[in-house]
Design a protein around this motif. Sequence first.
Motif, mmCIF file in Angstrom:
data_model
loop_
_atom_site.group_PDB
_atom_site.id
_atom_site.type_symbol
_atom_site.label_atom_id
_atom_site.label_comp_id
_atom_site.label_asym_id
_atom_site.label_seq_id
_atom_site.Cartn_x
_atom_site.Cartn_y
_atom_site.Cartn_z
ATOM 1 N N UNK A 10 44.224 31.634 4.165
ATOM 2 C CA UNK A 10 45.201 30.552 4.243
ATOM 3 C C UNK A 10 45.717 30.274 2.836
ATOM 4 N N UNK A 11 47.005 30.216 2.674
ATOM 5 C CA UNK A 11 47.602 30.044 1.350
ATOM 6 C C UNK A 11 48.901 29.273 1.522
ATOM 7 N N UNK A 12 49.277 28.500 0.502
ATOM 8 C CA UNK A 12 50.554 27.793 0.587
ATOM 9 C C UNK A 12 51.488 28.310 -0.500
ATOM 10 N N UNK A 13 52.771 28.114 -0.294
ATOM 11 C CA UNK A 13 53.769 28.487 -1.285
ATOM 12 C C UNK A 13 54.879 27.472 -1.258
ATOM 13 N N UNK A 14 55.711 27.459 -2.291
ATOM 14 C CA UNK A 14 56.789 26.473 -2.311
ATOM 15 C C UNK A 14 58.037 27.055 -2.942
ATOM 16 N N UNK A 15 59.160 26.403 -2.679
ATOM 17 C CA UNK A 15 60.436 26.859 -3.218
ATOM 18 C C UNK A 15 61.415 25.692 -3.216
ATOM 19 N N UNK A 16 62.280 25.672 -4.208
ATOM 20 C CA UNK A 16 63.330 24.643 -4.226
ATOM 21 C C UNK A 16 64.517 25.031 -3.363
ATOM 22 N N UNK A 17 64.543 26.261 -2.880
ATOM 23 C CA UNK A 17 65.721 26.809 -2.215
ATOM 24 C C UNK A 17 65.677 26.763 -0.691
ATOM 25 N N UNK A 18 64.621 27.339 -0.120
ATOM 26 C CA UNK A 18 64.606 27.483 1.338
ATOM 27 C C UNK A 18 63.187 27.698 1.846
ATOM 28 N N UNK A 19 63.009 27.551 3.162
ATOM 29 C CA UNK A 19 61.721 27.809 3.785
ATOM 30 C C UNK A 19 61.363 29.286 3.645
ATOM 31 N N UNK A 20 62.329 30.152 3.829
ATOM 32 C CA UNK A 20 62.077 31.588 3.716
ATOM 33 C C UNK A 20 61.573 31.915 2.303
ATOM 34 N N UNK A 21 62.161 31.294 1.308
ATOM 35 C CA UNK A 21 61.760 31.554 -0.070
ATOM 36 C C UNK A 21 60.344 31.030 -0.346
ATOM 37 N N UNK A 22 59.988 29.913 0.284
ATOM 38 C CA UNK A 22 58.624 29.389 0.126
ATOM 39 C C UNK A 22 57.616 30.335 0.761
ATOM 40 N N UNK A 23 57.993 30.922 1.899
ATOM 41 C CA UNK A 23 57.117 31.917 2.538
ATOM 42 C C UNK A 23 56.915 33.096 1.592
ATOM 43 N N UNK A 24 58.016 33.610 1.043
ATOM 44 C CA UNK A 24 57.912 34.777 0.163
ATOM 45 C C UNK A 24 57.072 34.454 -1.082
ATOM 46 N N UNK A 25 57.176 33.222 -1.592
ATOM 47 C CA UNK A 25 56.395 32.884 -2.799
ATOM 48 C C UNK A 25 54.898 32.916 -2.513
ATOM 49 N N UNK A 26 54.497 32.478 -1.307
ATOM 50 C CA UNK A 26 53.071 32.535 -0.951
ATOM 51 C C UNK A 26 52.624 33.980 -0.766
#
Lengths: 74, 74, 74, 74, 74, 74, 74, 74, 74, 74, 74, 74
Positions: A10-26
């Motif tokens: 289980x891991x979290x990620x974040x982005x100022x741009x979009x949900x898709x970008x937050x997924x990719x960051x994680x």
Amino acid sequence: MEDHVYRIIEISGSSQTSIEDAIQSAVSRAGRTLRNLRWFEVLQTRGHLEDGKVQHYQVVLKIGFTIDDTNIGV
Amino acid sequence: MEDHVYRIIEISGSSQTSIEDAIQSAVSRAGRTLRNLRWFEVLQTRGHLEDGKVQHYQVVLKIGFTIDDTNIGV
Amino acid sequence: MEDHVYRIIEISGSSQTSIEDAIQSAVSRAGRTLRNLRWFEVLQTRGHLEDGKVQHYQVVLKIGFTIDDTNIGV
Amino acid sequence: MEDHVYRIIEISGSSQTSIEDAIQSAVSRAGRTLRNLRWFEVLQTRGHLEDGKVQHYQVVLKIGFTIDDTNIGV
Amino acid sequence: MEDHVYRIIEISGSSQTSIEDAIQSAVSRAGRTLRNLRWFEVLQTRGHLEDGKVQHYQVVLKIGFTIDDTNIGV
Amino acid sequence: MEDHVYRIIEISGSSQTSIEDAIQSAVSRAGRTLRNLRWFEVLQTRGHLEDGKVQHYQVVLKIGFTIDDTNIGV
Amino acid sequence: MEDHVYRIIEISGSSQTSIEDAIQSAVSRAGRTLRNLRWFEVLQTRGHLEDGKVQHYQVVLKIGFTIDDTNIGV
Amino acid sequence: MEDHVYRIIEISGSSQTSIEDAIQSAVSRAGRTLRNLRWFEVLQTRGHLEDGKVQHYQVVLKIGFTIDDTNIGV
Amino acid sequence: MEDHVYRIIEISGSSQTSIEDAIQSAVSRAGRTLRNLRWFEVLQTRGHLEDGKVQHYQVVLKIGFTIDDTNIGV
Amino acid sequence: MEDHVYRIIEISGSSQTSIEDAIQSAVSRAGRTLRNLRWFEVLQTRGHLEDGKVQHYQVVLKIGFTIDDTNIGV
Amino acid sequence: MEDHVYRIIEISGSSQTSIEDAIQSAVSRAGRTLRNLRWFEVLQTRGHLEDGKVQHYQVVLKIGFTIDDTNIGV
Amino acid sequence: MEDHVYRIIEISGSSQTSIEDAIQSAVSRAGRTLRNLRWFEVLQTRGHLEDGKVQHYQVVLKIGFTIDDTNIGV
């Protein structure tokens, strides 16, 4: 059948741009130390607010990866 | 009141681009054989990974549609 | 520790464009009458369909905000 | 043991009168095209409001029916 | 504070008439052998169908009752 | 799209008569101070017992209403 | 990406022998009228009892299958 | 309609052999003191491990039984 | 393996002092009539308020106990 | 029956000392602007960590209060 | 009390034979790199289908193990 | 935004004294091998009983920590 043995983290990620970008960051973060990432599932979509605006999106993911003896990831 | 009788099915869709596009792909597929689609709800957001990147997004939707005798959809 | 006292409300928003835009629309509406919005969590992602296409996305959010005596928001 | 093979579908119904009547409206609709309906389970009880009054009740049901080759219902 | 010690059991009841009547049938049955029933909560609302009609409603309830040494009900 | 912005509150109501009447009692109470109530969803159906009989039914509802600047309801 | 568009149905099966056999009975029944079944998920494991023994096991499954225009299965 | 009044209890059972056997062990134990057991539902499937092997399977069941005045089981 | 056969009941307890004390009050009450209590799990933590203060804490527990023929506890 | 009409809000509180104290902090805050608080339910127990120690506990509560026309709290 | 400190991981396993065998395959894989595995819980039972038959069963497990400084497993 | 990338693990702890102490015991154990622990969430509160008394409390926590390349914790 080896392909069907997954370790799931289980891991979290974040982005100022979009949900898709937050997924990719994680996913990118997990990929720095783990090989053979295969799938993800979004558990939670959240975010922080500032001055009445979304400051960043944050997702919590389950990520499944196949394991071998040099990549136990446990 | 006839409008309030829905049949509800479950369908998944996928896209290499975005979650919204994956939703539309599931809706489009359902629309090829069913009329009067009215609403959807996202049950799950998942995806496949390759080389540490999101290869495609996959959503599982409930879709509600109103039914008439030529469109029972059951 | 005052920062950790949140009031949490539930609000929905919608957009013809994207899920992110629907989130922002709900946040903007809440921000018209409430101060100190801090975070949101997506409870549901839904939408309406017309002619086999997504007409708009709709999200239901929990929004947390810190409260003071002029902003009880209850 | 044939009796224990069910196909399960999801359908909603509504009524201006009562929850029981909304259940029966969904069952009746399903029965127009499907035979051998055996049981239902209420998943959700909702409704629409107008002028501060319940305008109609709406239920979402799972309905189970036994299947034979002329009644696959899938 | 004795009033706040409940034993909670699970019981179902049924009725051909209404959901309320099915609730009362479960409560009545529990009351034949237990004293001091205080509250119920509906866990499930189901029913059996015959010839495309609701044959009877069935509810599953949690029932809470206060206990004394002659009424342990466990 | 303004119609799709809801504020959602949680309220309970009760009745000695029926579940439908308990729903209406909660809706009526909310309607004394809020305008534009649009829908409800039943979260819980409970009740109190006395002498082995249902004394009253109690429902917990989510109620959605559209908001304008004089009716923020937050 | 076509492979990732699934239609998902719910079906139950039963067996006097084992849970695995009950799964296969549900899958076999679905396969009589639907092509391209791909995966299943067990939602519920239940069973009937007689004379203090398990008379048969019953499973409720979600089954996913890929769809083409002659196999909409909706 | 008497058949539709169930008392529902929760019980666990275990086996070194199989999940089915663990189910039967729980059912057998309940049957030593209760009559008219009708159905079960598996709530949880767990087990204990020793030396990297499953030592035994453990299931938690709900069991429903019909009640008469000499078999209240409450 | 006898140790792994549990009967599981649901009971609540309360205390003006603490959550731990409310747990112990429920356990003590169950222990007056049942032997061999082995574990508990907290299902709900609630409480009553008076004059803006917590008047007492209330917990709902599952309690598991091993059974023998003189302690069926059903 | 007026007593059984509750408005239910969601609020969090925190404390460096204990979970009970975090509950009381949320209740106290709600009580500054609302009358007739009657009960609470703990939805979540969380906390922040610093230097490997619990820095503070944080609870999210539902709080129910009875409403009159000068205390709508909506 | 050291025994009661568990680290809990999530892992899947699969088998062409049975659910029990799929459980053992996940446990065996975890045991290659972790010591002191103590218990498992089945989170999901799924499987893949081919030509209308179960090709393999797949389970997702939580596995708990006790930790010492050479076996942190995090 | 680096702060918002968490790895989340699941760990249990126990204490003979209190729930708070059980939480701290799990946090301390995690802190022996992991840096930058940030938050926890209680998933389960359980405990063992002996002679009708709570012998120890046991909590299952999710713990989130920020990761850097020397602290992947996966």
